[in-house]
Design an enzyme around this catalytic site. Structure first.
Site, PDB file in Angstrom:
ATOM      1  N   GLY A  47       0.824  -1.211   0.000  1.00 16.63           N
ATOM      2  CA  GLY A  47       0.000   0.000   0.000  1.00 16.63           C
ATOM      3  C   GLY A  47       0.849   1.247   0.000  1.00 16.63           C
ATOM      4  N   ASN A  48       0.259   2.366   0.312  1.00 19.49           N
ATOM      5  CA  ASN A  48       1.024   3.618   0.423  1.00 19.49           C
ATOM      6  C   ASN A  48       0.402   4.511   1.487  1.00 19.49           C
ATOM      7  OD1 ASN A  48      -0.962   5.488  -0.908  1.00 19.49           O
ATOM      8  ND2 ASN A  48      -0.643   4.039  -2.583  1.00 19.49           N
ATOM      9  N   TYR A  49       1.029   5.657   1.760  1.00 18.75           N
ATOM     10  CA  TYR A  49       0.619   6.497   2.882  1.00 18.75           C
ATOM     11  C   TYR A  49      -0.513   7.479   2.580  1.00 18.75           C
ATOM     12  CZ  TYR A  49       4.815   4.946   5.341  1.00 18.75           C
ATOM     13  OH  TYR A  49       5.758   4.186   5.978  1.00 18.75           O
TER      14      TYR A  49
END
Ligand code: C5P
Length: 401
Positions: A208-210
């Site tokens: 995923g990412n932030y």
């Protein structure tokens, strides 16, 4: 806030009816004139005396008053009100509304209503998810009924899940929005993608990412507050939105986001691609949790995800406006201009990670809005104000009607 506004408040027979007392108080305190209409079953949960004391009007429930034979006109109520709110709206009443069954005063008033109607569903988890309820709610939404989504939590049955009526303050907020929002974008359909995507590795892990989704959600609220009908295709985020003009579609992976975005794109006037879509996904997602015993290193083969903005851009019709984001570390303007061309966008909102307070997870952003012949830089601002600037710029791109 609601001085002079006339509201029919319909109450159905569900345990959440007790919360409607607080909603009624909020409406009356804000200056609204409220006529309560109850279904017969609602009186099992809450007494008409409580409601008539607060609304300072006799509650209407039957077609006739028993002793006097006085007839209550649902048609008059339909003409009188500026808004009809049904809270709680039970599965049964939703079903009747969707199918034109007018067997009590409340549903008959609904069928005679010339004013807009807003419902706050409340029912048990399984009833809320049942295909019949989903179908009926979709019918009502297609008929233009505004919906204040039920919330997740502990239900009266003891089950946990979605189905609890939204809190009175949330419904009140929707009502305030309804009366006070501008109608500048009424009739316009807007698609927004927001948040990250989660690319599954196994049942418990993902790539995923932030991205927090804050910019996309701020845009959805800004468009809705100007009267647009918004479809918000959201990756997994921990923020929420409660505007009645926003239909939220929750997705997990880029492939799911692509399917949901494409299905809303055909019909939209404006699309803003604010999601941080994972560029790649694991070629294979394991069915069982991947074990580490005896495994020192591991290779994960990744395959490209579709570019949602570019895919929709290729399908763009005359008059549709598409907007993308570019988060760059350097030479942002050149990269943003390339995205404008490659994804067939009308506008790119550029933010660079070099600017303090810009980018993921912050409450502020500093953007440059780039269109074919223009680049306009804005100072660091809260994301809500950035959303307003972006919407103002998009309005310049809309075809004149
Ligand atoms: O190419 P890049 O990822 O920098 O482009 C960013 C823009 O493209 C954003 O508007 C983002 O939402 C969109 N995008 C997309 N699908 C992808 C990758 C990016 O819609 N797979």
């Amino acid at each position: 806030m609601l001085q002079g506004k006339k509201i029919v408040l319909g109450i159905c027979g569900g345990i959440a009816a007790y919360k409607t007392v607080s909603l009624l108080r909020l409406l009356v305190k804000a200056g609204a004139e409220v006529q309560v209409v109850m279904t017969p079953a609602a009186k099992e949960f809450i007494t008409p005396v409580t409601l008539s004391s607060l609304s300072r009007k006799p509650v209407v429930s039957e077609f006739f008053t028993a002793n006097t034979g006085e007839w209550h006109s649902h048609v008059d109520l339909g003409l009188w009100a500026d808004l009809m709110v049904i809270a709680p709206a039970t599965a049964s009443t939703i079903g009747k509304m969707a199918n034109g069954i007018a067997d009590n005063m409340l549903v008959t008033t609904y069928l005679s209503a010339r004013e807009p109607v807003m419902i706050a569903p409340a029912m048990d988890f399984d009833m809320y998810l049942h295909p019949t309820t989903r179908r009926n709610l979709a019918t009502l939404q297609a008929d233009g009924v505004m919906m204040v989504e039920a919330e997740a939590g502990e239900l009266a049955s003891g089950l946990q899940g979605k189905g609890r009526m939204a809190e009175p303050e949330v419904i009140f907020d929707h009502i305030l929005h309804f009366f006070n929002d501008s109608k500048e974008l009424a009739g316009k359909k807007v698609l927004i993608t927001a948040g990250p995507t989660h690319e599954r590795l196994d049942p418990v892990r993902f790539i995923g990412n932030y991205s927090s989704g804050k910019m996309g959600y701020a845009l959805a609220e800004e468009f809705a507050s100007r009267g647009a009908e918004v479809t918000l295709v959201s990756g997994p985020v921990s923020i929420s939105t409660s505007h009645a003009g926003i239909k939220r579609v929750d997705v997990g992976s880029a492939l799911e986001m692509d399917a949901a975005a494409r299905s809303a794109f055909a019909d939209c006037d404006i699309a803003v691609f604010a999601a941080a879509v994972a560029d790649y996904r694991p070629a294979m997602a394991a069915d069982a949790k991947i074990k580490r015993e005896g495994v020192e290193t591991m290779d994960i083969r990744l395959v490209r995800n579709p570019d949602i903005a570019a895919g929709c851009g290729a399908l763009k019709r005359e008059g549709q406006v598409t907007v993308g984001f570019a988060l760059e570390t350097d030479d942002g303007v050149k990269a943003a201009k390339a995205k404008l061309r490659n994804k067939n966008l009308d506008m790119v909102v550029l933010n660079t990670l070099k600017d303090a307070g810009a980018g993921f997870a912050c409450d502020t952003n500093k953007v440059t809005i780039i269109s074919k012949n223009d680049a306009k830089s804005f100072p660091l601002k809260p994301k809500k104000e950035v959303a307003s600037d972006i919407v103002n710029e998009i309005l310049h791109c809309l075809p004149n009607e």
